[in-house]
Each structure stands twice: as C-alpha cells, then as structure tokens.
Design a protein around this motif. Sequence first.
Motif, PDB file in Angstrom:
ATOM      1  N   MET A 414      -4.195  -0.908   0.556  1.00 30.37           N
ATOM      2  CA  MET A 414      -3.591  -0.014  -0.436  1.00 30.37           C
ATOM      3  C   MET A 414      -4.663   0.857  -1.070  1.00 30.37           C
ATOM      4  SD  MET A 414      -1.092  -2.696  -2.490  1.00 30.37           S
ATOM      5  CE  MET A 414      -2.486  -3.767  -2.902  1.00 30.37           C
ATOM      6  N   GLY A 415      -4.308   2.102  -1.304  1.00 26.91           N
ATOM      7  CA  GLY A 415      -5.131   2.956  -2.144  1.00 26.91           C
ATOM      8  C   GLY A 415      -4.651   2.803  -3.570  1.00 26.91           C
ATOM      9  N   GLU A 440      -1.367   5.032  -1.905  1.00 28.95           N
ATOM     10  CA  GLU A 440      -1.024   5.056  -0.484  1.00 28.95           C
ATOM     11  C   GLU A 440      -1.006   3.634   0.051  1.00 28.95           C
ATOM     12  OE1 GLU A 440      -3.937   7.032   1.859  1.00 28.95           O
ATOM     13  OE2 GLU A 440      -5.630   6.261   0.699  1.00 28.95           O
ATOM     14  N   VAL A 441      -0.253   3.449   1.148  1.00 26.74           N
ATOM     15  CA  VAL A 441      -0.156   2.145   1.796  1.00 26.74           C
ATOM     16  C   VAL A 441      -0.367   2.354   3.287  1.00 26.74           C
ATOM     17  CG1 VAL A 441       1.290   0.125   2.229  1.00 26.74           C
ATOM     18  CG2 VAL A 441       1.456   1.314   0.040  1.00 26.74           C
ATOM     19  N   ALA A 447       0.350  -5.206   2.839  1.00 30.64           N
ATOM     20  CA  ALA A 447       1.098  -4.634   1.723  1.00 30.64           C
ATOM     21  C   ALA A 447       2.356  -3.925   2.207  1.00 30.64           C
ATOM     22  CB  ALA A 447       0.211  -3.669   0.950  1.00 30.64           C
ATOM     23  N   ALA A 448       2.233  -3.197   3.334  1.00 31.57           N
ATOM     24  CA  ALA A 448       3.400  -2.497   3.885  1.00 31.57           C
ATOM     25  C   ALA A 448       4.468  -3.493   4.320  1.00 31.57           C
ATOM     26  CB  ALA A 448       2.975  -1.618   5.057  1.00 31.57           C
ATOM     27  N   GLU A 449       4.050  -4.623   4.865  1.00 37.57           N
ATOM     28  CA  GLU A 449       5.004  -5.646   5.291  1.00 37.57           C
ATOM     29  C   GLU A 449       5.821  -6.183   4.128  1.00 37.57           C
ATOM     30  OE1 GLU A 449       2.690  -8.628   7.187  1.00 37.57           O
ATOM     31  OE2 GLU A 449       2.263  -7.435   8.984  1.00 37.57           O
ATOM     32  N   ARG A 450       5.237  -6.157   2.934  1.00 34.17           N
ATOM     33  CA  ARG A 450       5.927  -6.663   1.740  1.00 34.17           C
ATOM     34  C   ARG A 450       6.757  -5.594   1.042  1.00 34.17           C
ATOM     35  NH1 ARG A 450       6.526 -11.904   2.419  1.00 34.17           N
ATOM     36  NH2 ARG A 450       4.564 -13.075   2.491  1.00 34.17           N
TER      37      ARG A 450
END
Length: 506
Positions: A414-415, A440-441, A447-450
């Motif tokens: 993550m940004g 951003e992800v 993080a994107a998976e969540r």
Amino acid sequence: MALKTRSNVAHAALALAVSLSLGAGPLAVPARAEVKPAGPESVADLAEGLLDAVVNISTSQNVKSDDKAPIPQVPEGSPFQDFFDDFFKGEDGSNQPQTVNSLGSGFVIDPKGFIATNNHVIEGADDIEVNFANGSKLKAKLVGTDPKTDLALLKVEPKAPLKAVPFGDSRTMRIGDWVMAIGNPFGLGGSVTVGIISARGRNINAGPYDNFIQTDAAINRGNSGGPLFNMKGEVIGINTAIISPSGGSIGIGFSVPTELAENIFLQLRDYGETRRGWLGVRIQPVTDDIAESLGMTETKGALVAGVIKGGPVDNGSIMTGDVIVRFDGKDVHEMRDLPRVVAESPVGKAVDVVLLRGGKEMTVKITLGRLEDGEKQADPADEATPDEGTTEEGTAPDTEEQALPKNIETVLGMGIGELDEDARKTFNIVESVKGVVITEVAPGSAAAERGIVPGDVIVEVGQEAVTTAEEVKSRVAKLKSEDRRNVLMMVSNRTGALRYITVRID
C-alpha cells in the motif's frame, strides 16, 4: 430288507424336515422378529385436536395495470365489442386495476381471535379473509408485522371463543425429534404432514435474526404461516420457507422457532409493533486471523467495529476492538448470535456483557436501549457497512489535477500518506475520519486481497492509533519482528464506516 431300511431312513428324514419347517421340537428355527415401522404409530389423535386451530388465509390486492400492450381491435358492430370494452378498458378508457389473490396458512394463538402467520402471506393485501376448518369465514384486520422475522399478527371478531394452540419451547427440541406440520398447501385446505427436525440454527440469509429449524416434514407453497408442532401438540415453529427447484417439497423446509417468534407475537398483540433491545454497536465476525492477532485461544464472539454515537454504550463501557463472547448469560459463538440475543432482550433491561479487551476477559453492566429508536437516530456513517459501495470505492478518483498526500510511504503493498486537507478533497473523505490515508494498492498484494482500496484510511495498527505513515511502518515492522503472520488494522472508508482487517505480512 435293504429297500425297507432305505424306506425307513427316508421316512425319518422326511419327518425331521417337516418338523423343522413347522418349527416343532427343540431344533425349531426361531420365528422372524417383527419389524416395527419407523416413526410414531399414528398421529391421528394429535392431529384431530389441532386441526380446528389451524386456518387458511386468503388475501386479495388491487394492482393497477401498467401494461402498455395494445388493446385487441374488433370490427365495428361486432357482437364481441362490449365484451372487449369491458374487459380491457375501464369506464374512462384506461386499463382496469387487476386483483391479485394469494393463499397461506395461520393458527389461532388466542381464543379472542388473534391469529399468527407470516408477513409475506399478507404483505400488501387490501383484503384478508380467514377460513376455518368448519367452513366458516371471517374478515381479518392486520394488528402488526415484523418483516425482519417475516411474522405478522391478525385479529378476527368471532362470535364464540376460538380453538387456540399453545406455544412450546423450541429450545428443548433436538435433531431427530418428530414434528408435525399443518397447513394449506397449494390451496387444498387443512393438510397434515409428519417428519423430523433435520437441523437447528439454520441461516438462510432471510433476515438479521435467522435461526431456523430445518425439517423434512413436507412443506409446500401455501404452508407459509402454518404451525410446526411437537408431539405434545405445542407450536415450536412457524413454517416460513422451503428450498425447492420446482416449488414442491423436497424435504428441506424452514420454520421460525418459537424461542424467537413467541415474544414477537406478544409485542405485536400488546403494542402493535416490536420493541427490541439495542446495544448500539457495529460488529463483524472474528476470523481465525483476527483471533490470532488478538491473542485469542479460540475463534469465537463478535468483534466490535464501532460504537453508535448516542447509543447505550457510548459511555466507554464497550469500546471499539472489544470482542463480545457472552451476553446476559448466553454464549456468543459467532457474530450472528449477538444481534439475535440482544433483540430478544427487553428494552431497559440491565444485562451483564462478557468481553475480551487487550487479551483479558472482563464483565460490564449494560442497560439496553430500543432498537427502533436507534434505527431512527443512526447517522449514515453508522449504518454503512464495509461492503457497501465497493464498486465506487474500488475506483480511484481522478487525481491528475489534484494534490496527492504528502510523505508517501509504502508498506504491505500500500502507498500511505498524511491525511491532510488535500487528501480529503482528493478522496472525498469526511472530516470525522482520522488516521493515515491509503493512496494506492498494488494489484495482487495482500492488501488488495482484503478489499482495501485507495481512499481508505488506516486508523489503528495492532489496536494502537496511528496518525503518520512512519507510525504505520514501525508498528508493522515490530509485529514482523515478533514473528506475527498477520497485521490487524482498523480501516475506515470515506464515509467513516470502520472495519477490522488482517493483512498478511509477506
């Protein structure tokens, strides 16, 4: 002589064979044990005493037709002209309202004329008629409904007291117990079916308080609102739904248990509405990862993701991050248990709530509010859920001409950066949200998976508040040094709705 001997031996063998076949003598073969049929020998006496209390419910609803299809034309002067005009047009030439009829079941719970049924049986009805087993009919008025449990209460005005049936305790019923359903399948009239309880505590996503009894007693269309009896003749469920690709019974029917329904019917009778207890918290499930992050020995309870402003526990008695494991003496095994046991509790009752906070178990005393009042005063941020608007939230705003947050750092894919006024404008984040903004992800990251998206805000890491990107990085690094596999974060969306998320440490 030899022939005579053979003859005598043959006769002796024959006599022995006959003796064995008839079961005579000490060597007789035991008779086959009688096989008893499965289930109760007969429910005729039980059914006979209950049929008069079960009713058929007929409803009608006037629906204005908005059919824009062209009206059939007939030759001028045709003998069918009047028929077509009457059928397809009203007096003013407009389409006539249509009457929609439906059938269901119900049962008398009070000799004075109170009748229980399902809400979907009478929903939207302009006219309700109750048909009794003796052939008599009475008009009914609606006393009250509870769409959350799909229950409704009707009232008729009988000339003499009606036959009523008592409620039983559904909590004492076990899987495998025999039950009997009486209802109005396909409009055929009073029908009796017998089966067993196949399962308890079923959640079929019908409402917030799902706790259905599953039975294989045949339940079909028209049985809705009818009673499910135990073998004592007590109502232990209200038949509500079936799973069937064809609309007929395939042995999977669901009933609202009386442990939930009885109190609702009493409230509808006394007040014309429900009065449920209210705790004033937003909750989410405790997953295995969350349990591990909180140091819990087992996965159970309901995780408090937010406290409703002005609610019963907006005094610090229950806090965000607490895990409620017991309420008023009842164990909370999973998240969905809590709303049900709270709703079943009387408004204004003082109850003990057992919770886990900081790895320690503690008990707090709470006085319940009223859910219906809480629903009226809840603000949009309180009512929002983590999954609401994911499509909109998953689309990053156009930032080409807008200032990006300052002090951008990268952690866990993550940004992250400072949540200043520019960031609030960029991602349209409300003023009440405090923390570190996610800018951003990375696709495919943990993080994107969540389901984390740009514009979300990290409020806590490891149950400690964060205000800078450097604090987030240092907390994650500390957890990684402790060989933690996941990071527990409290994340807010743009509207202020909070949720806990565990993100895998790569």
